[in-house]
Design an enzyme around this catalytic site. Structure first.
Site, short mmCIF file in Angstrom:
data_model
loop_
_atom_site.label_atom_id
_atom_site.label_comp_id
_atom_site.label_asym_id
_atom_site.label_seq_id
_atom_site.Cartn_x
_atom_site.Cartn_y
_atom_site.Cartn_z
N LYS A 90 0.76 -1.22 0.09
CA LYS A 90 0.05 0.02 -0.17
C LYS A 90 0.81 1.50 -0.03
CE LYS A 90 -3.66 -2.49 2.39
NZ LYS A 90 -4.25 -2.87 3.56
N GLN B 53 -4.07 -1.46 9.57
CA GLN B 53 -3.99 -2.97 9.25
C GLN B 53 -4.79 -4.04 10.10
OE1 GLN B 53 -2.93 -3.51 5.93
NE2 GLN B 53 -3.59 -5.71 6.62
N ASP C 32 -10.47 3.75 4.80
CA ASP C 32 -10.66 2.39 4.81
C ASP C 32 -12.26 1.98 5.05
OD1 ASP C 32 -9.65 -0.20 3.99
OD2 ASP C 32 -9.08 -0.72 5.81
#
Length: 286
Positions: free
Chosen positions: A58, A102, A125
């Site tokens: 990413k 994450q 996200d």
């Protein structure tokens, strides 16, 4: 694909490339006007090899798109309070425009408490309750990255959703549940299935659009797929294996995503697109 495959492959890599190209152009335009480069902060707890790889990927994709990265690593032993403090600090930092925690985090951490420490305007996200509510009610906000990527892939292949029966196998708060909400918003009739669903195959065989998000390798086989269905494999398991048995499902489906190269690239593309959008909003450049 085998010689007996009849389904058309949904090329997420190609579609994602177009999204990232636009995000790159938008990031450059924003910097030209404001002098500010969009910044995505990634937070990693522990050193799980897969998570480390994902974060690095990413960061690499962000750099190629002209998006700055800030990375915070916490030890496996970090507490919920320590993680919440880091996410709160990033939420309050005007130089950071998007935040990615994450996941999954270590089992002793309250993941929901951590997600909720992310400011909604930086939740690129789409993991907070605010983002889920926005998806469910059709209000402005950020989509969960993978569900958002799935919807963009369906759009790219002109899949008509209105009036169709969509079956989602999986009910996680950042994949199964939100993708169902997004499908519902497009006028699909949505059925959620999960580990307690009785006679699962009888339901999946009714699906015009079948989304596999169960986290079990090759869980859905071709005999669970309605002839001509669109099959979206949102799973990723060790060995580059999805939740769908590709070879058997591809003989029945009309469209199908591969693993890798299907949903995965779309997730990252939407994440980057939403980071640029977050920066634009925070800088008042709507």
């Amino acid at each position: 694909m085998t010689e007996t495959t009849s389904a058309v492959l949904m090329d997420g890599t190609a579609v994602a490339r177009r999204i990232v190209e636009q995000a790159t152009a938008d990031a450059a335009a924003l910097k030209a006007v404001t002098g500010v480069t969009p910044c995505l902060a990634t937070v990693l707890v522990g050193a799980d090899p897969a998570s480390v790889t994902y974060v690095r990927m990413k960061q690499s994709r962000s750099a190629k798109a002209g998006i700055d990265s800030r990375h915070v690593e916490l030890p496996e032993s970090a507490t919920t309070a320590e993680l919440v403090a880091v996410l709160t600090e990033l939420s309050e930092d005007s130089r950071v425009h998007g935040i990615l925690l994450q996941h999954p985090v270590p089992a002793h951490i309250d993941e929901r408490a951590a997600f909720e420490a992310i400011a909604p305007e930086k939740d690129v996200d789409g993991v907070t309750m605010h983002s889920f509510a926005a998806m469910a009610f059709g209000e402005p906000g950020f989509a969960s990255a993978t569900p958002g990527g799935i919807m963009r892939l369906l759009e790219a292949y002109s899949v008509e959703l209105a009036g169709k029966h969509a079956v989602v196998v999986g009910r996680s708060p950042i994949l199964g549940k939100p993708v169902g909400m997004l499908l519902l918003a497009r006028d699909a009739t949505v059925t959620y299935c999960h580990s307690k669903t009785a006679d699962l195959a009888s339901l999946t065989r009714q699906a015009d659009v079948l989304v596999a998000a169960v986290g079990k390798p090759r869980f859905l086989t071709g005999d669970a797929v309605k002839p001509g269905a669109v099959v979206i494999d949102a799973g990723y398991n060790p060995g580059n294996v999805g939740d769908v048995d590709f070879d058997s499902a591809a003989r029945t489906a009309s469209l199908i995503t591969p693993v890798p190269g299907g949903v995965g690239p779309m997730t990252i593309a939407v994440l980057l697109e939403q980071t640029v959008a977050a920066a634009r909003r925070q800088l008042g450049r709507r």
